[in-house]
Design an enzyme around this catalytic site. Sequence first.
Site, PDB file in Angstrom:
ATOM      1  N   GLU A 176      45.128  41.412  47.413  1.00 33.63           N
ATOM      2  CA  GLU A 176      44.996  41.254  46.177  1.00 33.63           C
ATOM      3  C   GLU A 176      46.620  40.442  45.980  1.00 33.63           C
ATOM      4  OE1 GLU A 176      43.189  40.529  43.209  1.00 33.63           O
ATOM      5  OE2 GLU A 176      43.293  42.020  42.158  1.00 33.63           O
ATOM      6  N   THR A 223      46.546  30.519  36.890  1.00 29.92           N
ATOM      7  CA  THR A 223      46.905  32.320  37.161  1.00 29.92           C
ATOM      8  C   THR A 223      48.570  31.761  35.735  1.00 29.92           C
ATOM      9  OG1 THR A 223      46.120  33.473  38.744  1.00 29.92           O
ATOM     10  CG2 THR A 223      48.269  34.188  38.100  1.00 29.92           C
TER      11      THR A 223
END
Lengths: 308, 308
Positions: free
Chosen positions: B128, B181
């Site tokens: 991740e 992000t």
Amino acid sequence: MNEIKIFSPATVANVACGFDVLGFCLDSVGDDMVIRKTDKKGIYITKIEGFDLPFEAELNVAGVSALAMYEAINPDFGFEIEIYKNIKPGSGIGSSAASAVGSVFGMNELLGRPFNKTQLTEFAVKGEALASKCEHADNLAPAMLGGFTLVKSMQPLEILQIPTPEDLYATIIHPQIEIKTSEARAILPKDVALSNAVTQWANFGSLIHALHTSDFGLIERSLKDVIVEPYRSQLIPHYQDVKKAMLDAGALGAGISGSGPSIFSLSKGSETAVNVKDAIEKVYATTGIDFDIHVTKINTEGIKIIDN
Amino acid sequence: MNEIKIFSPATVANVACGFDVLGFCLDSVGDDMVIRKTDKKGIYITKIEGFDLPFEAELNVAGVSALAMYEAINPDFGFEIEIYKNIKPGSGIGSSAASAVGSVFGMNELLGRPFNKTQLTEFAVKGEALASKCEHADNLAPAMLGGFTLVKSMQPLEILQIPTPEDLYATIIHPQIEIKTSEARAILPKDVALSNAVTQWANFGSLIHALHTSDFGLIERSLKDVIVEPYRSQLIPHYQDVKKAMLDAGALGAGISGSGPSIFSLSKGSETAVNVKDAIEKVYATTGIDFDIHVTKINTEGIKIIDN
């Protein structure tokens, strides 16, 4: 029934990560009160024992909450209130909350319970506001309902009853110093780091889960306060020593009770709670500051009628 | 067993008041993956369908988590990974998390389950991190465990499984725009008002209580985000219109899924969830922005083996 005697318990608010919203109720510490119907209209405080507090209803926490309820119903009779105070005002374990809920709970019983406990707490908020200069319910809610309570919101007032694990005990030390509410408020920052806020709600959500699942290990890992304790603990002499002694003696967690100066801890089992008491007695014995200590089971019943 | 086929579900993280800690798992949206033991040592991604992603294990989320686990056990054989990707990368419903948990879950099954799900999630955190540039587990945990999960802490990793009420459905719209992000992070303030933080943890504690007690009214009153939504919602076109349409159509609550651009809602019952879908379709149909919508039950099982 024209007269009722009640026990109105002490409480711990601002439970670590549950600052401003979570409280719990104590079992063996609290005030006794007698509420009596009288022919004369109005609210009359006729007796106060234990501490020196005003008899004028408008100036007394129990009187103000009683008046709020009285004005809502406007009956053709009145009430007398006797207060046998055991919880020292300013100790940080809900002294004013006990008075505020006591009068309205008792009156409601004598009237045949026209109000539910949330409605009663709304009246009590008015009394509490006299003492703390702001409307909050984090001591009132556990005194009224028992166990652990979460005050979800004030407008409208919404109180959640959170399950209390069996065998949970509190040990609380009250160092007899005065902390001004205004000072305890002023020392708090207006803003906090988002990262700390996230840590706090991770712990708070975990604590609510732990209370639901009676997971004592998780209670221990969740009873942290990264937001308020670093500031307010500075106002309490020997706070870090007491907290360390509590944890070393086996407490699950510890923190400031209300806005202090009392310090609470939670333990699994009465034996550990007594060990915690012994440990913190040693810490405070050498300080020259007077103190008293309570060891009590969590009270899941809350305020109650007692026999005369 | 030398080969296994798995379904790795999509997930919603940053669930309103549970920013950074609470996630839940979706039922009908997810990737399929095949994991196969091979004689040749190492981790090999041999097939990727659906989206254009790197085949080099070191550059692929599924490969990086697989390598983290592989290095921990150092076997004398290797693994091949096939990825049939249905979750669009960057959609905000845990695309990278599905890949990261998929490889390690499958390998663990083929190895006879030497690791528990928390340990597997720790390996998946490494994958991740490749996608999101920081170590977090709020999509990984619900993908791995199913239902609602609370990531209490990252160091050490502690994941709590929160009960999922029966009959809870999600409706999620994915507007096909890109949110970087870095931009979603940069828009967040470093500090937040203490009063807002208190509101957030009051709501979060209440939501955890509501999930334990299947109190849908309380879920509705708790699914609020006063901290993050005011900032990140600015990055999502027509966010307020979509949210209003969701709530007007009967959803219990709505918020940003992950860091967006997807918007999630929770509803009691599939009928309401479908009504929500119809309502938001109308909102987005006029915008000229491509979108897709998922209606799905909350998946309480999480990642699972499927038949070939």
